[in-house]
Design a protein around this motif. Structure first.
Motif, mmCIF file in Angstrom:
data_model
loop_
_atom_site.group_PDB
_atom_site.id
_atom_site.type_symbol
_atom_site.label_atom_id
_atom_site.label_comp_id
_atom_site.label_asym_id
_atom_site.label_seq_id
_atom_site.Cartn_x
_atom_site.Cartn_y
_atom_site.Cartn_z
ATOM 1 N N LEU A 1 -4.077 13.099 -4.891
ATOM 2 C CA LEU A 1 -3.596 12.054 -3.987
ATOM 3 C C LEU A 1 -3.934 10.697 -4.600
ATOM 4 O O LEU A 1 -5.102 10.388 -4.842
ATOM 5 N N LEU A 2 -2.904 9.890 -4.835
ATOM 6 C CA LEU A 2 -3.101 8.555 -5.387
ATOM 7 C C LEU A 2 -2.830 7.511 -4.317
ATOM 8 O O LEU A 2 -1.789 7.538 -3.649
ATOM 9 N N THR A 3 -3.774 6.608 -4.143
ATOM 10 C CA THR A 3 -3.585 5.435 -3.291
ATOM 11 C C THR A 3 -3.314 4.260 -4.214
ATOM 12 O O THR A 3 -4.072 4.013 -5.153
ATOM 13 N N LEU B 1 0.848 -1.187 0.000
ATOM 14 C CA LEU B 1 0.000 0.000 0.000
ATOM 15 C C LEU B 1 0.887 1.242 0.000
ATOM 16 O O LEU B 1 1.732 1.415 0.887
ATOM 17 N N LEU B 2 0.711 2.097 -0.999
ATOM 18 C CA LEU B 2 1.527 3.298 -1.150
ATOM 19 C C LEU B 2 0.647 4.509 -1.423
ATOM 20 O O LEU B 2 -0.446 4.377 -1.984
ATOM 21 N N HIS B 3 1.153 5.673 -1.038
ATOM 22 C CA HIS B 3 0.459 6.932 -1.327
ATOM 23 C C HIS B 3 1.440 7.901 -1.977
ATOM 24 O O HIS B 3 2.614 7.947 -1.602
ATOM 25 N N THR B 4 0.944 8.676 -2.911
ATOM 26 C CA THR B 4 1.764 9.719 -3.515
ATOM 27 C C THR B 4 0.873 10.878 -3.919
ATOM 28 O O THR B 4 -0.294 10.680 -4.305
ATOM 29 N N ILE B 5 1.391 12.084 -3.815
ATOM 30 C CA ILE B 5 0.686 13.286 -4.264
ATOM 31 C C ILE B 5 1.367 13.756 -5.537
ATOM 32 O O ILE B 5 2.566 14.036 -5.539
ATOM 33 N N VAL C 1 -5.372 2.418 -6.857
ATOM 34 C CA VAL C 1 -6.614 1.955 -6.228
ATOM 35 C C VAL C 1 -7.651 3.075 -6.227
ATOM 36 O O VAL C 1 -8.837 2.838 -6.424
ATOM 37 N N GLN C 2 -7.202 4.308 -5.997
ATOM 38 C CA GLN C 2 -8.112 5.451 -5.908
ATOM 39 C C GLN C 2 -7.338 6.731 -6.139
ATOM 40 O O GLN C 2 -6.166 6.830 -5.796
ATOM 41 N N ALA C 3 -8.012 7.707 -6.742
ATOM 42 C CA ALA C 3 -7.435 9.038 -6.946
ATOM 43 C C ALA C 3 -8.359 10.076 -6.318
ATOM 44 O O ALA C 3 -9.593 9.984 -6.471
ATOM 45 N N VAL C 4 -7.773 11.047 -5.644
ATOM 46 C CA VAL C 4 -8.542 12.124 -5.034
ATOM 47 C C VAL C 4 -7.970 13.456 -5.502
ATOM 48 O O VAL C 4 -6.799 13.778 -5.230
ATOM 49 N N ARG C 5 -8.784 14.207 -6.233
ATOM 50 C CA ARG C 5 -8.378 15.559 -6.620
ATOM 51 C C ARG C 5 -8.533 16.470 -5.398
ATOM 52 O O ARG C 5 -9.638 16.564 -4.824
ATOM 53 N N ILE C 6 -7.462 17.113 -4.999
ATOM 54 C CA ILE C 6 -7.464 17.917 -3.783
ATOM 55 C C ILE C 6 -7.924 19.330 -4.114
ATOM 56 O O ILE C 6 -7.274 20.062 -4.871
ATOM 57 N N GLU C 7 -9.069 19.710 -3.569
ATOM 58 C CA GLU C 7 -9.634 21.038 -3.849
ATOM 59 C C GLU C 7 -8.956 22.088 -2.982
ATOM 60 O O GLU C 7 -8.497 21.814 -1.873
ATOM 61 N N GLY C 8 -8.908 23.291 -3.496
ATOM 62 C CA GLY C 8 -8.284 24.391 -2.779
ATOM 63 C C GLY C 8 -9.130 24.885 -1.624
ATOM 64 O O GLY C 8 -10.272 24.505 -1.437
#
Length: 222
Positions: free
Chosen positions: A107-109, A30-34, A215-222
């Motif tokens: 943010l990518l999981t 399991l990894l995370h990257t922005i 696994v999942q992508a989250v667009r980070i809102e301002g």
């Protein structure tokens, strides 16, 4: 269409609630990257994200990044220029704070096969960046004793570099070959998770990130 879900979230809630179950011994870690919106777009378009070595090599620390890239080439079955950097074990609150500082990014999981991942200890990585020997402190010694030992070792390395007629501000590649070998041998300690306890922060590098790793992508809102 990507096989993974994409959502948008405010910075404070971009990281899903609950415990992040990082187990760096798993077959798929399991990894995370922005990543920037542009990098995410490249992943969606091409099905793979490859690093831009120019962006990944700050001139101040080019020697340290070069060492990491050489370790990847020697230890991984993959190849490529540069690296994609991810978190393999990080406190949830620290990841939340990183998202707060990254509006407009993604943010990518991920779940990446272990054989494609080079793990490195986040704290001790700074020894590489600072071109210092990685010295393991002894728990049975006082802070003062450990500090004195570190000072002696650092002074010895600096003295040998100066004796060779090399400025301490010069690039690492100008240091005597014996000094470089000793430094690099000491740094390899930080690549082995069995040398550390359970609650350390670990980073990861891969030559490329594939869309089927995500696994999942989250667009980070301002």
């Amino acid at each position: 269409m990507p096989a993974f879900p994409i959502r948008s979230a405010r910075r404070a809630v971009a990281v899903p609630p609950g415990r992040m179950r990082h187990d760096i011994s798993e077959d798929r870690i399991l990894l995370h990257t922005i990543q920037t919106a542009e990098a995410f777009g490249a992943l969606l378009t091409n099905g793979v994200l490859k690093p831009d070595p120019v962006l990944a090599e700050p001139p101040l620390h080019a020697d340290g990044y070069d060492w990491m890239y050489r370790q990847m080439d020697a230890r991984l079955p993959t190849s490529g220029d540069g690296a994609i950097w991810l978190w393999a074990r990080i406190r949830r609150q620290d990841l939340v704070e990183l998202c707060r500082l990254a509006p407009g990014q993604v943010l990518l999981t991920c779940r990446v096969p272990r054989q494609r991942v080079l793990l490195s200890h986040f704290g001790d990585w700074h020894a590489v960046l600072n071109r210092h020997p990685l010295i393991i402190e002894h728990s049975d010694e006082s802070d003062e004793a450990n500090g004195a030992q570190l000072d002696l070792i650092f002074d010895d390395v600096d003295g040998r570099v100066r004796a060779a007629g090399v400025s301490l501000d010069a690039g690492y590649q100008h240091s005597p070959a014996k000094v470089r070998t000793e430094l690099e041998d000491s740094w390899e300690f930080m690549l082995d998770p069995t040398n550390y306890g359970r609650y350390e922060t670990w980073q990861a590098t891969v030559h490329a990130l594939r869309s089927d790793d995500v696994v999942q992508a989250v667009r980070i809102e301002g």
